[in-house]
Write a protein that holds these residues in place. Sequence first.
Motif, PDB file in Angstrom:
ATOM      1  N   GLN A  93      43.926  31.205  31.731  1.00 49.87           N
ATOM      2  CA  GLN A  93      44.295  30.808  30.368  1.00 49.87           C
ATOM      3  C   GLN A  93      45.639  30.077  30.436  1.00 49.87           C
ATOM      4  OE1 GLN A  93      43.976  34.243  27.576  1.00 49.87           O
ATOM      5  NE2 GLN A  93      43.281  35.372  29.399  1.00 49.87           N
ATOM      6  N   ALA A 137      44.303  35.819  35.726  1.00 46.67           N
ATOM      7  CA  ALA A 137      43.428  35.438  34.618  1.00 46.67           C
ATOM      8  C   ALA A 137      43.565  36.367  33.415  1.00 46.67           C
ATOM      9  CB  ALA A 137      41.977  35.438  35.087  1.00 46.67           C
ATOM     10  N   GLU A 138      44.451  37.358  33.510  1.00 44.64           N
ATOM     11  CA  GLU A 138      44.553  38.360  32.445  1.00 44.64           C
ATOM     12  C   GLU A 138      45.636  38.062  31.436  1.00 44.64           C
ATOM     13  OE1 GLU A 138      45.018  41.942  34.664  1.00 44.64           O
ATOM     14  OE2 GLU A 138      42.895  42.039  35.278  1.00 44.64           O
ATOM     15  N   ARG A 139      46.349  36.951  31.612  1.00 43.62           N
ATOM     16  CA  ARG A 139      47.399  36.592  30.648  1.00 43.62           C
ATOM     17  C   ARG A 139      47.566  35.070  30.628  1.00 43.62           C
ATOM     18  NH1 ARG A 139      52.010  35.380  33.684  1.00 43.62           N
ATOM     19  NH2 ARG A 139      51.873  36.043  35.881  1.00 43.62           N
ATOM     20  N   GLU A 150      38.366  36.930  42.866  1.00 41.88           N
ATOM     21  CA  GLU A 150      38.586  38.343  42.571  1.00 41.88           C
ATOM     22  C   GLU A 150      39.959  38.819  43.039  1.00 41.88           C
ATOM     23  OE1 GLU A 150      38.098  42.009  41.119  1.00 41.88           O
ATOM     24  OE2 GLU A 150      36.635  40.388  40.864  1.00 41.88           O
ATOM     25  N   ARG A 194      42.627  38.136  40.431  1.00 46.87           N
ATOM     26  CA  ARG A 194      42.144  38.385  39.071  1.00 46.87           C
ATOM     27  C   ARG A 194      43.287  38.571  38.070  1.00 46.87           C
ATOM     28  NH1 ARG A 194      37.782  40.366  36.241  1.00 46.87           N
ATOM     29  NH2 ARG A 194      36.441  40.350  38.092  1.00 46.87           N
ATOM     30  N   GLU A 195      44.397  39.161  38.513  1.00 47.80           N
ATOM     31  CA  GLU A 195      45.487  39.449  37.564  1.00 47.80           C
ATOM     32  C   GLU A 195      46.029  38.181  36.917  1.00 47.80           C
ATOM     33  OE1 GLU A 195      47.347  38.505  41.464  1.00 47.80           O
ATOM     34  OE2 GLU A 195      45.671  39.762  40.787  1.00 47.80           O
ATOM     35  N   MET A 205      37.165  33.385  38.010  1.00 51.09           N
ATOM     36  CA  MET A 205      37.740  33.658  36.692  1.00 51.09           C
ATOM     37  C   MET A 205      38.572  32.460  36.242  1.00 51.09           C
ATOM     38  SD  MET A 205      36.888  36.589  38.128  1.00 51.09           S
ATOM     39  CE  MET A 205      38.169  36.862  39.348  1.00 51.09           C
TER      40      MET A 205
END
Length: 296
Positions: free
Chosen positions: A258, A177-179, A171, A174-175, A255
């Motif tokens: 990508q 996993a956002e791009r 957690e 987390r940022e 998470m």
Amino acid sequence: MNLELYRVFYVTATEKSFSKAAAKLYITQPSVSHAIKQLEEMLEVQLFTRHAKGVELTKEGEAIYPSIQQALGSINQAEQLLQELKQLEGGRVTIGGSDSTFKYFVLPSIQRFQARYPNIHIRLQHGSTPQIIEKLDNGSIDFGFVHLPVRERHVEIQPFLTISSLFVVGEQNRELAERPLPLEEVLDYPLITFSESSSSTQFLQRLFERQGLHVQPDIEVGSVELLIECVKLGMGVAFVTKDFVLRELEKGELMPLQMKEPIEQRAIGIVTKRGQPLSLAAKVFLEGLHQEREKM
């Protein structure tokens, strides 16, 4: 009684000697002569001709020899099958593999096997792929689960399953996993892996090397459970087999990252020692294992 007479006939015809047949059957030579005489009287034909060096089949003896050979062969096969089936009433199967492979891929099969054959004891021996090969060589295990490729020529390999690997964060990160991330950017964060000798870490190193990058893990752990806890605490990015963290991914505790570069799948195989037959219990276990995988 007739079966024993035919057995004496077959061995005598094969050995071409009453004395040699007697030695092979653990009876006396007069007993062999008497058995042949009984069979000849029963069939009302002469089966052997005697000469100084031993005996030869007559035309009638040659006519029945192939059928007797086949019949006795079938009986021997039936007796051998019964002995093998008795093996399933006891004995032991020793399997080599990593703790993670056992826990996530093999234990359910072991549980079903033990329910069906409760008197067969299953022993699990932990080890990395090189250690599993060594255990196979020295006879410590019947077969093992290893990460492929394995290039030793003295083992036989059966495909078992393919696995996917991924980078995961907790957690606090987390940022990430956002791009989509390039592999190079992963090196900016503490990297959590298994020991350097593990197949997972070696695969990771090859992954970076293909991009011209060098990787040096910051934290090495000895178990999946510890790796998951380190990631959940925000201690860094971990590289792990997807099946090992499915529950944490579904619950949102971890998470997946990508990655811009594709991460190829890996294969796990089953190794046995070339030229060395498996016990019936080990063979039955593997057959059941493959059948279960085919149904998935």
